[in-house]
Motif scaffolding. Structure first.
Motif, PDB file in Angstrom:
ATOM      1  N   ARG A  24       0.902  -1.252   0.375  1.00  0.00           N
ATOM      2  CA  ARG A  24      -0.282   0.007   0.171  1.00  0.00           C
ATOM      3  C   ARG A  24       1.170   1.418   0.072  1.00  0.00           C
ATOM      4  O   ARG A  24       0.601   2.643  -0.544  1.00  0.00           O
ATOM      5  N   LYS A  25       2.190   1.375   1.084  1.00  0.00           N
ATOM      6  CA  LYS A  25       2.392   2.027   1.060  1.00  0.00           C
ATOM      7  C   LYS A  25       3.860   2.473  -0.395  1.00  0.00           C
ATOM      8  O   LYS A  25       3.537   3.530  -1.203  1.00  0.00           O
ATOM      9  N   SER A  26       4.138   1.354  -0.845  1.00  0.00           N
ATOM     10  CA  SER A  26       4.996   2.212  -1.818  1.00  0.00           C
ATOM     11  C   SER A  26       3.649   1.751  -3.490  1.00  0.00           C
ATOM     12  O   SER A  26       4.512   2.472  -4.513  1.00  0.00           O
ATOM     13  N   ALA A  27       2.422   1.817  -3.399  1.00  0.00           N
ATOM     14  CA  ALA A  27       1.477   2.314  -4.818  1.00  0.00           C
ATOM     15  C   ALA A  27       1.947   3.684  -4.440  1.00  0.00           C
ATOM     16  O   ALA A  27       0.657   4.597  -4.070  1.00  0.00           O
ATOM     17  N   SER A  28       1.765   4.054  -5.881  1.00  0.00           N
ATOM     18  CA  SER A  28       1.800   5.470  -5.909  1.00  0.00           C
ATOM     19  C   SER A  28       1.467   5.735  -7.406  1.00  0.00           C
ATOM     20  O   SER A  28       1.198   4.533  -8.411  1.00  0.00           O
ATOM     21  N   LYS A  29       0.501   6.797  -7.969  1.00  0.00           N
ATOM     22  CA  LYS A  29       0.037   6.939  -9.255  1.00  0.00           C
ATOM     23  C   LYS A  29       1.610   7.648 -10.619  1.00  0.00           C
ATOM     24  O   LYS A  29       2.002   7.818  -9.841  1.00  0.00           O
ATOM     25  N   MET A  30       0.908   6.469 -11.788  1.00  0.00           N
ATOM     26  CA  MET A  30       2.049   7.019 -12.495  1.00  0.00           C
ATOM     27  C   MET A  30       2.125   8.552 -13.066  1.00  0.00           C
ATOM     28  O   MET A  30       0.726   8.189 -13.719  1.00  0.00           O
ATOM     29  N   TYR A  31       3.111   9.052 -13.111  1.00  0.00           N
ATOM     30  CA  TYR A  31       3.008   9.865 -13.760  1.00  0.00           C
ATOM     31  C   TYR A  31       3.294   9.669 -15.215  1.00  0.00           C
ATOM     32  O   TYR A  31       4.212   9.062 -15.663  1.00  0.00           O
ATOM     33  N   ILE A  32       1.953  10.087 -16.212  1.00  0.00           N
ATOM     34  CA  ILE A  32       2.484  10.474 -17.749  1.00  0.00           C
ATOM     35  C   ILE A  32       2.321  11.749 -18.080  1.00  0.00           C
ATOM     36  O   ILE A  32       0.776  12.608 -17.709  1.00  0.00           O
ATOM     37  N   PRO A  33       3.407  11.875 -18.362  1.00  0.00           N
ATOM     38  CA  PRO A  33       2.660  13.361 -19.128  1.00  0.00           C
ATOM     39  C   PRO A  33       1.829  13.684 -19.996  1.00  0.00           C
ATOM     40  O   PRO A  33       1.254  12.528 -20.746  1.00  0.00           O
ATOM     41  N   GLU A  34       1.953  14.800 -20.093  1.00  0.00           N
ATOM     42  CA  GLU A  34       0.134  15.258 -20.748  1.00  0.00           C
ATOM     43  C   GLU A  34       0.175  14.703 -22.310  1.00  0.00           C
ATOM     44  O   GLU A  34      -0.670  14.894 -22.950  1.00  0.00           O
ATOM     45  N   LYS A  36       1.962  12.668 -24.535  1.00  0.00           N
ATOM     46  CA  LYS A  36       1.605  10.906 -24.463  1.00  0.00           C
ATOM     47  C   LYS A  36       0.051  10.877 -23.626  1.00  0.00           C
ATOM     48  O   LYS A  36      -0.569   9.566 -24.833  1.00  0.00           O
ATOM     49  N   ILE A  37      -0.289  11.326 -22.939  1.00  0.00           N
ATOM     50  CA  ILE A  37      -1.897  10.907 -22.446  1.00  0.00           C
ATOM     51  C   ILE A  37      -3.188  11.573 -24.219  1.00  0.00           C
ATOM     52  O   ILE A  37      -3.279  10.606 -24.634  1.00  0.00           O
ATOM     53  N   ASP A  38      -2.027  13.018 -24.741  1.00  0.00           N
ATOM     54  CA  ASP A  38      -2.841  13.294 -25.855  1.00  0.00           C
ATOM     55  C   ASP A  38      -2.971  12.099 -27.259  1.00  0.00           C
ATOM     56  O   ASP A  38      -4.224  11.446 -27.732  1.00  0.00           O
ATOM     57  N   ARG A  39      -1.689  11.856 -26.924  1.00  0.00           N
ATOM     58  CA  ARG A  39      -1.566  10.639 -28.581  1.00  0.00           C
ATOM     59  C   ARG A  39      -2.565   9.133 -27.630  1.00  0.00           C
ATOM     60  O   ARG A  39      -2.802   8.545 -28.649  1.00  0.00           O
TER      61      ARG A  39
END
Length: 56
Positions: A24-34, A36-39
């Motif tokens: 639970r402690k190590s689970a974090s949201k993965m950062y995805i640049p904007e 890449k999200i658009d693609r």
């Protein structure tokens, strides 16, 4: 149950609980640049359009 059985049982529960807390402690949201999200969104739209065209 002998004392050693209780010790093993408590140790097993402690290991499971500790593992879950570490997970639970190590689970974090993965950062995805904007960009890449658009693609990803554009590609998804293309695939949906292609599937819709294939259905017709």
């Amino acid at each position: 149950m002998p004392v050693i059985g209780w010790i093993f049982l408590l140790a097993a529960v402690a290991l499971v609980a500790g593992s879950l807390l570490m997970l639970r402690k190590s689970a974090s949201k993965m950062y995805i640049p904007e960009d890449k999200i658009d693609r990803i969104r554009k590609r998804k739209e293309e695939l949906e359009a292609q599937e819709k065209a294939d259905d017709n």
